[in-house]
Design an enzyme around this catalytic site. Structure first.
Site, PDB file in Angstrom:
ATOM      1  N   GLU A  64       5.264  -5.204 -20.717  1.00 34.86           N
ATOM      2  CA  GLU A  64       3.919  -5.715 -20.456  1.00 34.86           C
ATOM      3  C   GLU A  64       3.907  -6.711 -19.302  1.00 34.86           C
ATOM      4  OE1 GLU A  64       1.221  -4.480 -21.360  1.00 34.86           O
ATOM      5  OE2 GLU A  64       1.866  -3.208 -23.007  1.00 34.86           O
ATOM      6  N   TYR A  78      -3.902 -11.472 -22.852  1.00 33.29           N
ATOM      7  CA  TYR A  78      -3.648 -10.036 -22.806  1.00 33.29           C
ATOM      8  C   TYR A  78      -2.247  -9.706 -23.345  1.00 33.29           C
ATOM      9  CZ  TYR A  78      -1.943  -5.614 -21.359  1.00 33.29           C
ATOM     10  OH  TYR A  78      -1.332  -4.391 -21.408  1.00 33.29           O
ATOM     11  N   ASP A 132      -7.006  -5.887 -20.630  1.00 35.18           N
ATOM     12  CA  ASP A 132      -6.595  -5.988 -19.218  1.00 35.18           C
ATOM     13  C   ASP A 132      -7.679  -5.327 -18.354  1.00 35.18           C
ATOM     14  OD1 ASP A 132      -6.321  -3.263 -19.568  1.00 35.18           O
ATOM     15  OD2 ASP A 132      -4.279  -3.148 -18.777  1.00 35.18           O
TER      16      ASP A 132
HETATM   17  N1  ADE Z   1      -0.431  -1.045 -18.576  1.00 36.32           N
HETATM   18  C1  ADE Z   1      -0.358  -2.173 -19.274  1.00 36.32           C
HETATM   19  N2  ADE Z   1       0.202  -1.975 -20.472  1.00 36.32           N
HETATM   20  C2  ADE Z   1       0.529  -0.664 -20.530  1.00 36.32           C
HETATM   21  C3  ADE Z   1       1.155   0.158 -21.491  1.00 36.32           C
HETATM   22  N3  ADE Z   1       1.591  -0.344 -22.627  1.00 36.32           N
HETATM   23  N4  ADE Z   1       1.288   1.458 -21.198  1.00 36.32           N
HETATM   24  C4  ADE Z   1       0.858   1.942 -20.015  1.00 36.32           C
HETATM   25  N5  ADE Z   1       0.278   1.229 -19.081  1.00 36.32           N
HETATM   26  C5  ADE Z   1       0.102  -0.065 -19.318  1.00 36.32           C
END
Ligand code: ADE
Length: 385
Positions: A65, A148, A166
Site C-alpha cells: 500500500e 487511507y 484513495d
Molecule cells: N492501489 C492501491 N491499493 C491497491 C491494491 N491493494 N491493489 C491494487 N491497486 C491498488
C-alpha cells in the site's frame, strides 16, 4: 395496535422505494448500499492476480500500500518482490541501514515513503512487539500511515470494516453519486469515508475496498472515457445516466509546475565518477546526486562552481539535454562530461566511486537517469585537450 394501518404503512414504504428507483433519486446511502453486491461479485470474477493479494500478511499489505501511493501497479511489482526478498519482515526493515533501503527504493520516487516505512518498522519493534496492531486507530497513529493506508491494512489484513479511500475510490464514488464536489478537498474525502463506513460490506471489508479500487483502476479509469459498458455499477451510476463523465469527478485546475534550469556534470577521475550526498531535508533528501548547479552554465562557470581550476581538466564535452518532472518542479538539464586529472580535488565534497558503487551502493534518483545511462554505456567521453 390497528393491524390494517400497520399493513398500509408497510405498503407505502415499498411504494416510496419503487418511486425513488424510478426517477433515480435514491438517497446516497441507499445507492451505496446497492453497489455492494454487484461490486463484490464483479471483483471475485475480475480481480487481477497481484503479488500482494497472495495472502493477507499485514507486512506485505503495508509495504504494497505504501509503494502503490502515487505509483502504478506495474512499476511497483519488481520493487515489491525485491524488498520482500531482502527485508522479509518488520524486524529486518527496522534494522537495515537507511542507505541500503533507499537503494532498494531507487527509482520508485517519493523517498520519504521509504524513510517513514523504516521509522514505522522501528516503532513497531519498540512498542508493538514487532507486529502490526490489529486496530484501525492504533495503525493510524503510526508514522507515515494516513487514513487511507490504515484503512487498507485494517480491512485487508484484519477484516476490520473501515473504508480505504484513495483517488480511485473518490472517483468511483463521486461518479456513482453524481457528486460534483471538488474531490481534492478533505471534506469530500471525509464525507466519502463516512458514507462508505455506513454502507460497506461488513463481512468482507478487504475485498470490498479492493473491489472499489479495482473498478477505479480498470473500469472507471482515471484518464479518458470510463468503460461503462463493462461496469458492474453502471445501472446505479448517476454520472453514466447523465452522461457527465467529463465533468465528474471535479478537480480544480492544477498550478503550473515551476521550471528550473540545472547543469549536471559527470566528473570522471581515473575511471571513477563523482557523486554528492544531498542534504537531509528537502527535495530528494539524503540521496546522492551527480554534481549539479542552478542555471545552464558555461564550462568555466561549472568548473568554478565546484572549485576546479583549468589545470585539473583533461577534457570536456557537452552532453545532451534532459528533463525530469517531479510533482511540483520540473528540471531542464544541460550537462557536461569533464575528465579530471588524478590530483583534482575540487571543493572537497565530491565522493568518487566506480560503476559498481553506482549500481549497488549509492541511491541515485531517477532525475539523473539519462546521465547515469551515459556513464554506464560509456558514451559521451570527452575529447582529449
Ligand atoms: N492501489 C492501491 N491499493 C491497491 C491494491 N491493494 N491493489 C491494487 N491497486 C491498488
Amino acid at each position: 395496535m390497528d393491524m390494517s394501518e400497520n399493513w398500509l404503512n408497510g405498503l407505502y414504504d415499498h411504494i416510496q422505494v419503487l418511486d425513488d428507483r424510478e426517477d433515480g433519486e435514491l438517497s446516497e446511502t441507499e445507492r451505496l448500499k446497492q453497489i455492494r453486491r454487484p461490486l463484490l461479485s464483479w471483483y471475485r470474477e475480475n480481480a487481477r492476480m497481484l503479488p500482494w493479494r497472495e495472502n493477507r500478511e499485514p507486512y506485505r499489505i503495508w509495504i504494497s500500500e505504501i509503494m502503490l501511493q502515487q505509483t502504478r501497479v506495474e512499476a511497483v511489482k519488481p520493487y515489491f518482490f525485491r524488498l520482500l526478498e531482502e527485508l522479509p519482515d518488520i524486524r529486518s526493515l527496522a534494522e537495515v541501514p537507511e542507505e541500503k533501503l533507499l537503494k532498494l527504493w531507487e527509482g520508485l520516487g517519493y523517498y520519504s515513503r521509504a524513510r517513514n516505512l523504516q521509522k514505522c518498522a522501528r516503532e513497531l519493534v519498540e512498542n508493538y512487539g514487532g507486529q502490526m496492531p490489529d486496530d484501525f486507530e492504533e495503525i493510524l497513529k503510526l508514522p507515515g500511515i494516513g487514513r487511507y493506508t490504515a484503512g487498507a491494512i485494517a480491512s485487508i489484513a484484519f477484516s476490520i470494516p473501515v473504508p480505504a479511500v484513495d483517488g480511485n475510490v473518490l472517483r468511483v464514488v463521486s461518479r456513482v453519486l453524481g457528486d460534483r464536489s471538488d474531490i481534492t478537498k478533505p471534506v469530500f474525502k471525509r464525507k466519502t469515508e463516512t458514507l462508505l463506513k455506513e454502507t460497506m460490506d461488513q463481512e468482507h471489508p478487504g475485498e470490498y475496498n479492493q473491489a472499489l479500487i479495482e473498478v477505479g483502476a480498470l473500469v472507471c479509469v482515471p484518464n479518458g472515457e470510463p468503460k461503462c459498458p463493462v461496469c458492474p455499477l453502471a445501472s446505479l451510476c448517476r454520472t453514466r445516466r447523465d452522461g457527465l463523465w467529463k465533468e465528474i469527478p471535479y478537480k480544480p485546475p492544477k498550478k503550473q509546475r515551476k521550471r528550473e534550469e540545472r547543469t549536471v556534470v559527470i566528473f570522471e577521475r581515473g575511471g571513477q565518477i563523482a557523486l554528492k550526498k544531498r542534504p537531509p531535508s528537502g527535495l530528494l533528501a539524503s540521496l546522492y546526486e551527480l554534481p549539479n548547479a542552478e542555471g545552464h552554465l558555461e564550462e568555466k562557470d561549472v568548473l568554478e562552481a565546484f572549485q576546479f581550476g583549468e589545470k585539473d581538466v583533461l577534457s570536456v564535452r557537452a552532453l545532451p539535454k534532459a528533463r525530469h518532472i517531479f510533482s511540483h518542479v520540473e528540471w531542464e538539464m544541460s550537462g557536461y562530461r569533464i575528465e579530471l586529472g588524478p590530483d583534482a580535488r575540487g571543493d572537497g565534497n565530491l565522493i568518487f566511486t566506480d560503476k559498481k558503487g553506482l549500481e549497488e551502493t549509492y541511491p541515485l534518483p531517477n532525475a539523473f537517469s539519462a546521465y547515469k545511462k551515459l556513464i554506464m554505456c560509456n558514451n559521451g567521453k570527452g575529447r582529449k585537450r
